[in-house]
Design an enzyme around this catalytic site. Structure first.
Site, PDB file in Angstrom:
ATOM      1  CE  LYS A   1      42.816  48.094  69.447  1.00 60.55           C
ATOM      2  NZ  LYS A   1      41.860  49.019  68.841  1.00 60.55           N
TER       3      LYS A   1
HETATM    4  C1  LIG Z   1      40.468  48.680  75.079  1.00 65.16           C
HETATM    5  C2  LIG Z   1      39.624  48.368  73.879  1.00 65.16           C
HETATM    6  N1  LIG Z   1      38.727  47.381  73.957  1.00 65.16           N
HETATM    7  C3  LIG Z   1      37.945  47.049  72.903  1.00 65.16           C
HETATM    8  C4  LIG Z   1      38.036  47.726  71.722  1.00 65.16           C
HETATM    9  C5  LIG Z   1      37.121  47.344  70.595  1.00 65.16           C
HETATM   10  O1  LIG Z   1      37.816  46.786  69.529  1.00 65.16           O
HETATM   11  P1  LIG Z   1      37.083  46.564  68.124  1.00 65.16           P
HETATM   12  O2  LIG Z   1      37.142  47.867  67.398  1.00 65.16           O
HETATM   13  O3  LIG Z   1      37.863  45.482  67.438  1.00 65.16           O
HETATM   14  O4  LIG Z   1      35.684  46.149  68.416  1.00 65.16           O
HETATM   15  C6  LIG Z   1      38.955  48.771  71.589  1.00 65.16           C
HETATM   16  C7  LIG Z   1      39.036  49.499  70.322  1.00 65.16           C
HETATM   17  O5  LIG Z   1      39.812  50.354  70.088  1.00 65.16           O
HETATM   18  C8  LIG Z   1      39.769  49.094  72.696  1.00 65.16           C
HETATM   19  O6  LIG Z   1      40.655  50.101  72.634  1.00 65.16           O
END
Ligand SMILES: Cc1ncc(COP(=O)(O)O)c(C=O)c1O
Length: 360
Positions: A153
């Site tokens: 990210k």
């Molecule tokens: C659109 C979206 N929402 C939520 C997430 C979840 O993030 P995390 O891995 O920090 O839980 C991701 C992960 O890639 C994502 O692409």
């Protein structure tokens, strides 16, 4: 090493940067989404509208709280729009989860017109830091927002991490307790200056707190956020320029006047003009040493959502059409000008060689 001074510093700096009242550090965006839905009081019998063009974290957290996922199609910009929301919303809709896909923020104010005023908006801002709609930053567009500090990210806390932000004091209070076992104070308060040993468990909570080790990395990353964001924007502009005259692909859509975080640079192939499909394009790029990805396989095409909710191929034609054509190109802040130009030249070469010839 676990939640302590560094974590609180990161929360304060993050809240100040976005101009929100509450920022709660957690160990993933998924945890932040879950905590927000739980704090909204969403549960069995409630519907949550989620765009199908997203990652499964958005859908799975609805299942965690016992709510029903109602999928919606997206517009050509890959975002949930008022029309798609109106078509999907039901009488039981209690929350909507706009996803700021790729770093382009959703106009949440426009979505609010499509549903009753008591429906809550939970921004999935996993891709969108820093980003804004007409100067209002992500994190301040909905009732709460979830940011991701996962390795890929726009900022990371060392691989995994996330932040829940909200201006709603009741939501913050509930989520703060639920992120650490449903205990009424975290370790900092229990063993801090007051040395207070007593605590009460008021709920069956979760184990979602962020460590100080992760927060220490996050503080350095937050300091570098603008520099890294500018680097991403420069890379996106270089791709834009390289692809400007090419009719075999569409560049990622963006709205003028909004800040885009450029977590992803997603092109859309003109498959009608090409003699090969998207998978073959990606194979040929991989053969040239260029690793690409696909964001996203729409949720309604996955076995879990088909088995649980009866979704089928054909249900959301815009998302399906986008999915078939989509390729995410490499983008990261330290990517050199030479690397960007090699990727762009290779993409253009692969597409040009695959141009469908018109028989005469
Ligand atoms: C659109 C979206 N929402 C939520 C997430 C979840 O993030 P995390 O891995 O920090 O839980 C991701 C992960 O890639 C994502 O692409």
């Amino acid at each position: 090493m676990t939640t302590g001074a560094r974590t609180h510093e990161l929360e304060a700096a993050f809240a100040e940067r976005l101009g929100v009242s509450h920022a709660l550090a957690v160990n993933s965006a998924t945890a932040a989404l879950h905590l927000a839905l739980e704090a909204f009081g969403i549960g069995p019998g409630d519907d949550v509208v989620v765009p199908t063009y997203t990652f499964t974290a958005c859908g799975e957290v609805c299942a965690y709280v016992g709510a029903r996922v109602v999928l919606a199609d997206v517009g050509p910009d890959r975002l949930l729009g008022p029309d798609e929301l109106s078509r999907a919303a039901t009488a039981a809709t209690k929350a909507v989860m706009p996803v700021h896909f790729g770093g382009q923020a959703v106009d949440v104010a426009a979505l609010r017109q499509a549903v009753p005023t008591d429906v809550r908006f939970l921004e999935d801002a996993a891709h969108a830091l820093p980003a804004d709609v007409n100067g209002t930053p992500t994190g301040r567009l909905g009732n709460a927002a979830a940011f991701s500090f996962y390795a890929t990210k726009t900022m990371t806390t060392g691989g995994e991490g996330g932040m829940l932000v909200t201006d709603d004091a009741a939501v913050a209070e509930r989520a703060r307790r639920m992120r650490l076992h449903g205990i009424n104070a975290d370790a900092w308060n229990r063993y801090g200056a007051g040395g207070r040993w007593f605590y009460e468990v008021t709920e069956a909570g979760f184990k979602y707190n962020l460590t100080d080790l992760a927060a220490a990395i996050g503080l350095v990353q937050l300091d570098r956020l603008d520099e890294m964001a500018h680097a991403r924007a420069r890379i996106a502009a270089a791709y834009d320029q390289a692809f400007a005259g090419c009719e075999l692909l569409d560049r990622p859509p963006r709205r003028e006047g909004d800040r885009h975080a450029w977590h992803l640079y997603v092109i859309s192939l003109d498959l009608d003009a090409l003699a090969i499909d998207r998978a073959t394009v990606m194979e040929r790029l991989a053969g040239e040493g260029i690793g690409c990805s696909v964001h996203f396989i729409p949720l309604h095409l996955h076995p879990y959502y088909q088995r649980t909710y009866g979704y089928r191929l054909g249900d959301f034609p815009v998302a399906e059409r986008l999915y078939e054509r989509t390729v995410s190109l490499p983008i990261w802040p330290d990517m050199s000008h030479e690397q960007v130009s090699r990727v762009a030249t290779t993409v253009l070469g692969v597409l040009d060689a695959a141009r469908r010839r018109v028989e005469v």
